[in-house]
Scaffold this motif. Sequence first.
Motif, PDB file in Angstrom:
ATOM      1  N   GLY A 101       0.783  -1.227   0.000  1.00  0.00           N
ATOM      2  CA  GLY A 101       0.000   0.000   0.000  1.00  0.00           C
ATOM      3  C   GLY A 101       0.815   1.277   0.000  1.00  0.00           C
ATOM      4  N   GLY A 102       2.121   1.210   0.032  1.00  0.00           N
ATOM      5  CA  GLY A 102       2.950   2.406   0.012  1.00  0.00           C
ATOM      6  C   GLY A 102       3.953   2.416   1.148  1.00  0.00           C
ATOM      7  N   LYS A 103       4.791   3.420   1.136  1.00  0.00           N
ATOM      8  CA  LYS A 103       5.884   3.521   2.107  1.00  0.00           C
ATOM      9  C   LYS A 103       5.368   3.605   3.545  1.00  0.00           C
ATOM     10  CE  LYS A 103       9.393   6.833   3.571  1.00  0.00           C
ATOM     11  NZ  LYS A 103      10.149   8.048   3.228  1.00  0.00           N
ATOM     12  N   ARG A 104       4.402   4.481   3.806  1.00  0.00           N
ATOM     13  CA  ARG A 104       3.905   4.653   5.171  1.00  0.00           C
ATOM     14  C   ARG A 104       3.255   3.377   5.684  1.00  0.00           C
ATOM     15  NH1 ARG A 104      -0.864   6.025   7.602  1.00  0.00           N
ATOM     16  NH2 ARG A 104      -0.650   6.977   9.656  1.00  0.00           N
ATOM     17  N   GLU A 105       2.436   2.755   4.850  1.00  0.00           N
ATOM     18  CA  GLU A 105       1.769   1.515   5.254  1.00  0.00           C
ATOM     19  C   GLU A 105       2.794   0.407   5.500  1.00  0.00           C
ATOM     20  OE1 GLU A 105      -1.016   4.184   3.305  1.00  0.00           O
ATOM     21  OE2 GLU A 105       0.900   3.374   2.622  1.00  0.00           O
ATOM     22  N   LEU A 106       3.812   0.361   4.667  1.00  0.00           N
ATOM     23  CA  LEU A 106       4.872  -0.626   4.847  1.00  0.00           C
ATOM     24  C   LEU A 106       5.602  -0.375   6.165  1.00  0.00           C
ATOM     25  CD1 LEU A 106       6.604  -2.996   3.946  1.00  0.00           C
ATOM     26  CD2 LEU A 106       7.862  -1.434   2.435  1.00  0.00           C
ATOM     27  N   TYR A 107       5.859   0.882   6.478  1.00  0.00           N
ATOM     28  CA  TYR A 107       6.526   1.224   7.733  1.00  0.00           C
ATOM     29  C   TYR A 107       5.687   0.769   8.931  1.00  0.00           C
ATOM     30  CZ  TYR A 107       9.288   3.791  11.144  1.00  0.00           C
ATOM     31  OH  TYR A 107      10.088   4.111  12.212  1.00  0.00           O
ATOM     32  N   LEU A 108       4.394   1.036   8.879  1.00  0.00           N
ATOM     33  CA  LEU A 108       3.519   0.641   9.982  1.00  0.00           C
ATOM     34  C   LEU A 108       3.464  -0.881  10.121  1.00  0.00           C
ATOM     35  CD1 LEU A 108       0.650   3.248   9.516  1.00  0.00           C
ATOM     36  CD2 LEU A 108       2.519   3.303  11.196  1.00  0.00           C
ATOM     37  N   LYS A 109       3.468  -1.585   8.997  1.00  0.00           N
ATOM     38  CA  LYS A 109       3.507  -3.054   9.046  1.00  0.00           C
ATOM     39  C   LYS A 109       4.849  -3.524   9.610  1.00  0.00           C
ATOM     40  CE  LYS A 109       0.124  -3.815   5.496  1.00  0.00           C
ATOM     41  NZ  LYS A 109      -0.196  -3.759   4.121  1.00  0.00           N
ATOM     42  N   ALA A 110       5.909  -2.816   9.309  1.00  0.00           N
ATOM     43  CA  ALA A 110       7.224  -3.148   9.867  1.00  0.00           C
ATOM     44  C   ALA A 110       7.216  -2.943  11.384  1.00  0.00           C
ATOM     45  CB  ALA A 110       8.315  -2.309   9.208  1.00  0.00           C
ATOM     46  N   MET A 111       6.555  -1.888  11.849  1.00  0.00           N
ATOM     47  CA  MET A 111       6.429  -1.669  13.293  1.00  0.00           C
ATOM     48  C   MET A 111       5.670  -2.823  13.943  1.00  0.00           C
ATOM     49  SD  MET A 111       5.675   2.299  14.158  1.00  0.00           S
ATOM     50  CE  MET A 111       5.996   1.951  15.905  1.00  0.00           C
ATOM     51  N   ASP A 112       4.608  -3.277  13.286  1.00  0.00           N
ATOM     52  CA  ASP A 112       3.838  -4.404  13.815  1.00  0.00           C
ATOM     53  C   ASP A 112       4.711  -5.663  13.883  1.00  0.00           C
ATOM     54  OD1 ASP A 112       1.635  -2.708  13.991  1.00  0.00           O
ATOM     55  OD2 ASP A 112       0.752  -3.429  12.111  1.00  0.00           O
ATOM     56  N   ARG A 113       5.503  -5.873  12.859  1.00  0.00           N
ATOM     57  CA  ARG A 113       6.401  -7.039  12.834  1.00  0.00           C
ATOM     58  C   ARG A 113       7.405  -6.951  13.985  1.00  0.00           C
ATOM     59  NH1 ARG A 113       8.633 -10.648   9.127  1.00  0.00           N
ATOM     60  NH2 ARG A 113       6.444 -10.937   8.622  1.00  0.00           N
ATOM     61  N   TYR A 114       7.972  -5.774  14.193  1.00  0.00           N
ATOM     62  CA  TYR A 114       8.937  -5.578  15.278  1.00  0.00           C
ATOM     63  C   TYR A 114       8.302  -5.941  16.621  1.00  0.00           C
ATOM     64  CZ  TYR A 114      12.406  -3.157  18.201  1.00  0.00           C
ATOM     65  OH  TYR A 114      13.360  -2.852  19.138  1.00  0.00           O
ATOM     66  N   ALA A 115       7.071  -5.480  16.833  1.00  0.00           N
ATOM     67  CA  ALA A 115       6.366  -5.784  18.081  1.00  0.00           C
ATOM     68  C   ALA A 115       6.136  -7.283  18.218  1.00  0.00           C
ATOM     69  CB  ALA A 115       5.042  -5.030  18.144  1.00  0.00           C
ATOM     70  N   GLU A 116       5.783  -7.942  17.135  1.00  0.00           N
ATOM     71  CA  GLU A 116       5.568  -9.389  17.164  1.00  0.00           C
ATOM     72  C   GLU A 116       6.850 -10.131  17.556  1.00  0.00           C
ATOM     73  OE1 GLU A 116       4.289 -10.403  13.230  1.00  0.00           O
ATOM     74  OE2 GLU A 116       2.399  -9.303  13.435  1.00  0.00           O
ATOM     75  N   MET A 117       7.983  -9.598  17.136  1.00  0.00           N
ATOM     76  CA  MET A 117       9.263 -10.246  17.432  1.00  0.00           C
ATOM     77  C   MET A 117       9.699  -9.990  18.870  1.00  0.00           C
ATOM     78  SD  MET A 117      11.370  -9.308  13.890  1.00  0.00           S
ATOM     79  CE  MET A 117      12.510  -8.358  14.856  1.00  0.00           C
ATOM     80  N   ARG A 118       9.522  -8.776  19.372  1.00  0.00           N
ATOM     81  CA  ARG A 118      10.094  -8.377  20.655  1.00  0.00           C
ATOM     82  C   ARG A 118       9.171  -8.597  21.854  1.00  0.00           C
ATOM     83  NH1 ARG A 118      15.463  -6.699  20.718  1.00  0.00           N
ATOM     84  NH2 ARG A 118      14.879  -5.514  22.526  1.00  0.00           N
TER      85      ARG A 118
END
Length: 194
Positions: A49-66
């Motif tokens: 969906g774009g850079k911002r959406e990708l960033y927010l999904k990356a934040m979600d991934r980080y939370a899932e990992m940590r």
Amino acid sequence: MARTKEFDPDAALQSALELFWRRGYEATSVADLVEHLGIGRASLYATFGGKRELYLKAMDRYAEMRDPLLLAELSRSGPALPAVRAVVRRFAEEAASPEGRLNGCFVTNTAAELAPHDPAAARRVESSWECLESPLHSALVRAQVQGELPEDRDPRALARMLLVLLQGVRVVGKASNDPARVRDAAEQALTLLD
């Protein structure tokens, strides 16, 4: 007939997380993402969906990992204060490490860069902080019930102080050439638990 994706979206998300974590949101362009992920611009937009959406999904991934690791560490049965101390010391060691100096903490970086003007990023930062503060609070309540923490201590206030300390440790660790600075601060904060 729909075309099948020629890349693994999960691997691309992980790769984007690593790039954003290293460079930050503003310093990472769509062209950087396309090159780093090895996918076309159209695929990036169609999938994420774009850079911002990708960033927010990356934040979600980080939370899932940590976040689950932290919860498990602070929820173990037995004495609670050793686990709290171990978490604080681990954060300080990570912040003082070469990788910590290079990347910092993805959530802390986002808090400084995006949270003041991006409500979706701010919600994720708050959620991440809650996922740190809440298990710290629970562990400190357990420590008090088990007689490890003096009765006159406020577990909620201590958990909040540790949250602020740990976020500050991440910032200072990223910017300082002196690893003792974060280690000493962590050790000094731990004396409040005695």
